[in-house]
Design an enzyme around this catalytic site. Structure first.
Site, PDB file in Angstrom:
ATOM      1  N   LYS A 153     -15.363 -57.932  62.105  1.00 16.72           N
ATOM      2  CA  LYS A 153     -16.754 -58.322  61.834  1.00 16.72           C
ATOM      3  C   LYS A 153     -16.786 -59.812  61.526  1.00 16.72           C
ATOM      4  O   LYS A 153     -16.969 -60.235  60.378  1.00 16.72           O
ATOM      5  CB  LYS A 153     -17.305 -57.492  60.682  1.00 16.72           C
ATOM      6  CG  LYS A 153     -17.353 -56.017  61.033  1.00 16.72           C
ATOM      7  CD  LYS A 153     -18.094 -55.210  60.024  1.00 16.72           C
ATOM      8  CE  LYS A 153     -18.092 -53.751  60.469  1.00 16.72           C
ATOM      9  NZ  LYS A 153     -18.986 -52.926  59.701  1.00 16.72           N
TER      10      LYS A 153
HETATM   11  N1  PMP Z   1     -19.917 -51.730  65.517  1.00 10.46           N
HETATM   12  C1  PMP Z   1     -20.590 -52.823  65.106  1.00 10.46           C
HETATM   13  C2  PMP Z   1     -20.861 -53.905  66.090  1.00 10.46           C
HETATM   14  C3  PMP Z   1     -20.994 -52.946  63.764  1.00 10.46           C
HETATM   15  O1  PMP Z   1     -21.633 -54.052  63.365  1.00 10.46           O
HETATM   16  C4  PMP Z   1     -20.739 -51.874  62.859  1.00 10.46           C
HETATM   17  C5  PMP Z   1     -21.159 -51.896  61.413  1.00 10.46           C
HETATM   18  N2  PMP Z   1     -22.074 -52.782  61.024  1.00 10.46           N
HETATM   19  C6  PMP Z   1     -20.065 -50.749  63.335  1.00 10.46           C
HETATM   20  C7  PMP Z   1     -19.661 -50.716  64.666  1.00 10.46           C
HETATM   21  C8  PMP Z   1     -19.777 -49.579  62.424  1.00 10.46           C
HETATM   22  O2  PMP Z   1     -18.731 -49.852  61.538  1.00 10.46           O
HETATM   23  P1  PMP Z   1     -18.534 -49.034  60.198  1.00 10.46           P
HETATM   24  O3  PMP Z   1     -18.648 -47.591  60.540  1.00 10.46           O
HETATM   25  O4  PMP Z   1     -17.162 -49.408  59.743  1.00 10.46           O
HETATM   26  O5  PMP Z   1     -19.616 -49.460  59.269  1.00 10.46           O
END
Ligand code: PMP
Length: 296
Positions: A153
């Site tokens: 991220k």
């Molecule tokens: N893909 C993207 C592009 C994201 O920004 C996020 C979370 N904000 C996710 C997947 C999901 O990640 P997580 O389940 O770890 O929150």
């Protein structure tokens, strides 16, 4: 209002008022997007507030920060403890937590020694709704995996996602689905995607996506319930012809998709595997015995 004048954040070893936590104008993160964040959620359980998969989120943050050469002097256990303290100081229980690792002033493109970490939180009680989203396949794609660090991220990467969401909203859709550089389905604008077809669920294989923590929990839940889960490339056509689809992410949990590019899915959401999994997920996050005994 996500915050007010009294909101407290953790910043570089201290708890300070959010209004005083100001990054430097020449921060390399501000100008070039060289930073990394996480998003976590805390729930009220019978044993008190619990942060779901706290250490897993910090493991990912520390790994990506290391790859960006942002040296953070904390272990994931220390960061977990600090997170509970941020919640306590803000009187929060059901919250969204946003750690951000960023760097100091640096107008060059070289890495910098000045690493900062801020952890903020705000009230977040949103329940997974049954409102079905109308999504469009955006013209903006996920970046080529060779163009940077995958499964991360990273702040700057989200510009593409903002473009995709903006495009979708301006055309009257709720949000966007992004394809990868090869033209296969990658993800939602801030979430992973699953489709359902003939009682099997499919999700894009790692490579072009963020391997969401919610995604892996959903895969575990489904497998434990005897539901077949397949990770594979999914074409837009396969998405259109699916029986149903849903998005997963920490903040949104599981959200049903009603239609993509105006094409509705065949199945009623309440009859889908996705709906069943969304109920299971809720139970998992709100039951204290699903958390480790120590707070970290
Ligand atoms: N893909 C993207 C592009 C994201 O920004 C996020 C979370 N904000 C996710 C997947 C999901 O990640 P997580 O389940 O770890 O929150």
């Amino acid at each position: 209002m996500l915050f007010d004048d009294q909101s407290i954040v953790f910043l570089d070893g201290e708890y300070v008022k959010l209004k005083d936590a100001k990054p430097h104008f020449f921060s390399q993160t501000f100008h070039y997007g060289n930073g990394v964040f996480e998003g976590m959620r805390s729930y009220e359980t019978a044993d008190g507030t619990r942060v779901f998969r706290c250490r897993e989120h910090y493991k990912r943050l520390l790994e990506v920060a290391g790859k960006l050469r942002i040296q953070l002097p904390y272990t994931k256990e220390q960061l977990s403890r600090i997170t509970y303290e941020v919640l306590r100081r803000n009187g929060l229980s059901q919250a969204y937590i946003r750690p951000l690792a960023y760097v100091g002033e640096n107008m060059t493109l070289r890495s910098t020694q000045q690493a900062h970490l801020c952890i903020a939180a705000y009230k977040w009680e949103k329940l997974p709704g049954d409102k079905q989203l109308s999504l469009m396949i955006a013209s903006y794609r996920r970046p080529d995996p060779r163009s940077g660090i995958q499964n991360a991220k990273i702040c700057g990467y989200y510009v593409n996602h903002i473009l995709a969401t903006t495009e979708a909203r301006e055309k009257g859709y709720d949000d966007a689905i992004m394809l990868d550089v090869e033209g296969n389905v990658a993800c939602g604008s801030g979430a992973n995607i699953f489709i359902e077809k003939n009682e099997v669920i499919y999700t894009p294989a790692p490579g072009h996506i963020i391997k969401g923590i919610t995604r892996s929990v959903i895969m575990e839940l489904a497998t434990a319930m005897g539901i077949k889960v397949v990770e594979k490339s999914i074409t837009p056509q396969e998405l259109y012809e699916a029986d149903g689809a849903f998005l997963t992410g920490t903040a949104i949990e599981i959200v049903p998709v009603g239609k993509v590019d105006q094409k509705p899915f065949k199945m009623v959401w309440q009859d889908t595997i996705g709906h069943m999994l969304s109920r299971q997920y809720r139970q998992l996050v709100t039951r204290s015995d699903n958390y480790q005994h120590t707070l970290i």
